[in-house]
Design a protein around this motif. Structure first.
Motif, PDB file in Angstrom:
ATOM      1  N   ARG A  15     -16.298  82.665 -31.522  1.00  0.00           N
ATOM      2  CA  ARG A  15     -16.531  83.097 -32.908  1.00  0.00           C
ATOM      3  C   ARG A  15     -15.667  84.280 -33.318  1.00  0.00           C
ATOM      4  O   ARG A  15     -16.116  85.182 -34.022  1.00  0.00           O
ATOM      5  N   PHE A  16     -14.448  84.273 -32.857  1.00  0.00           N
ATOM      6  CA  PHE A  16     -13.470  85.248 -33.323  1.00  0.00           C
ATOM      7  C   PHE A  16     -12.651  84.614 -34.434  1.00  0.00           C
ATOM      8  O   PHE A  16     -12.438  83.396 -34.439  1.00  0.00           O
ATOM      9  N   LYS A  20     -14.187  88.445 -35.504  1.00  0.00           N
ATOM     10  CA  LYS A  20     -15.460  89.004 -35.931  1.00  0.00           C
ATOM     11  C   LYS A  20     -15.295  89.664 -37.300  1.00  0.00           C
ATOM     12  O   LYS A  20     -14.185  89.873 -37.784  1.00  0.00           O
ATOM     13  N   ASP A  21     -16.422  89.981 -37.909  1.00  0.00           N
ATOM     14  CA  ASP A  21     -16.388  90.674 -39.201  1.00  0.00           C
ATOM     15  C   ASP A  21     -16.230  92.176 -38.991  1.00  0.00           C
ATOM     16  O   ASP A  21     -16.683  92.738 -37.986  1.00  0.00           O
ATOM     17  N   ILE A  30     -24.430  93.867 -33.025  1.00  0.00           N
ATOM     18  CA  ILE A  30     -23.175  93.661 -33.741  1.00  0.00           C
ATOM     19  C   ILE A  30     -22.439  94.985 -33.649  1.00  0.00           C
ATOM     20  O   ILE A  30     -22.894  95.994 -34.176  1.00  0.00           O
ATOM     21  N   ARG A  52     -16.775  97.671 -35.783  1.00  0.00           N
ATOM     22  CA  ARG A  52     -15.378  97.223 -35.829  1.00  0.00           C
ATOM     23  C   ARG A  52     -14.827  97.649 -37.188  1.00  0.00           C
ATOM     24  O   ARG A  52     -14.947  96.923 -38.173  1.00  0.00           O
ATOM     25  N   ARG A 102     -10.995  93.104 -35.313  1.00  0.00           N
ATOM     26  CA  ARG A 102     -11.735  91.846 -35.349  1.00  0.00           C
ATOM     27  C   ARG A 102     -11.501  90.995 -34.109  1.00  0.00           C
ATOM     28  O   ARG A 102     -12.284  90.075 -33.824  1.00  0.00           O
TER      29      ARG A 102
END
Length: 240
Positions: free
Chosen positions: A156-157, A159-160, A174, A177, A201
């Motif tokens: 799931r890269f 990331k937000d 979470i 970042r 990310r």
């Protein structure tokens, strides 16, 4: 493996469900001088599984001792691990550490980072992270990445972006970042003769102390879920 699962669940029954560090992977670094110095001309690490296995075992034993005997993160209560062999021939370990003193959410940022270090303040850590802790990139930037399955990154890269670490409902946080506009770092990585701007990310979460000590891919998670036990024990062989 079934007996190992029962032992792991016994830890949970005995000590409850405290906070854990989940060292998602401690992967053998095939570029270590202990390996490359013993290769014959034309060989690389995947041709000498005997060497990689011995070096990995030595480093892995020291990693366990470093955490559980030197108490670098605090006194430990118990720990379990499983070692896997990837199809290309590199071993890696999944480890769960249970500490006597619980780790609180406000302590996460001081122990785990998911950001590129500032090279002006710590060039060594910057080099280690940008070499070992960048996922891919994959997705639209690199569709030939081994992490791509059915057109999507299995991890799931990217990331937000987020300015603060948030504890999540499934037991995993979470991580912070920050974007370059909010103080985050970036660097240029060349892939297939193309220069790609890599930001936070794409960073796999890591421990500053462990990364600088072992100079290897060591992803670290903060978790308090029983699912982590199942993850440790689910398989010993991984193909990709």
């Amino acid at each position: 493996m079934q007996e190992y699962i029962q032992d792991a669940m016994t830890f949970m029954r005995e000590y409850g469900r405290p906070c854990f560090f989940l060292l998602g992977t401690f992967t053998c670094n095939p570029k270590r001088p202990e390996i490359t110095s013993l290769l014959l001309p034309g060989q690389n690490a995947i041709h000498r599984h005997d060497i990689t296995a011995r070096v990995f075992k030595q480093k892995f034993k020291y990693l366990i001792s470093f955490i559980t005997k030197l108490h670098v993160f605090g006194p430990t209560r118990c720990w379990i691990y499983s070692v896997e062999w990837q199809k290309p021939g590199l071993p890696h370990a999944h480890i769960l550490i249970c500490f006597i003193n619980k780790i609180h959410p406000e302590d996460i940022d001081s122990l785990i980072s998911a950001e590129i270090p500032d090279p002006s303040t710590d060039q060594l850590l910057f080099d280690i992270v940008t070499t070992n802790m960048i996922r891919g990139p994959c997705g639209a930037l690199n569709r030939s990445s081994p992490y791509m399955v059915d057109g999507k990154c299995t991890n799931r890269f990217p990331k937000d972006f987020t300015n603060d670490t948030v504890t999540h409902v499934d037991g995993y946080p979470i991580y912070r970042r920050r974007s370059t506009d909010n103080g985050g770092q970036s660097f240029i990585k060349t892939i297939s003769n193309a220069d790609i701007d890599i930001d936070n990310r794409w960073v796999v979460q890591y421990s500053l102390l462990l990364s600088k000590t072992f100079n290897a891919h060591i992803s670290v998670e903060f978790c308090s879920s029983v699912k982590s036990i199942k993850y440790i024990c689910k398989y010993v062989n991984e193909n990709y």
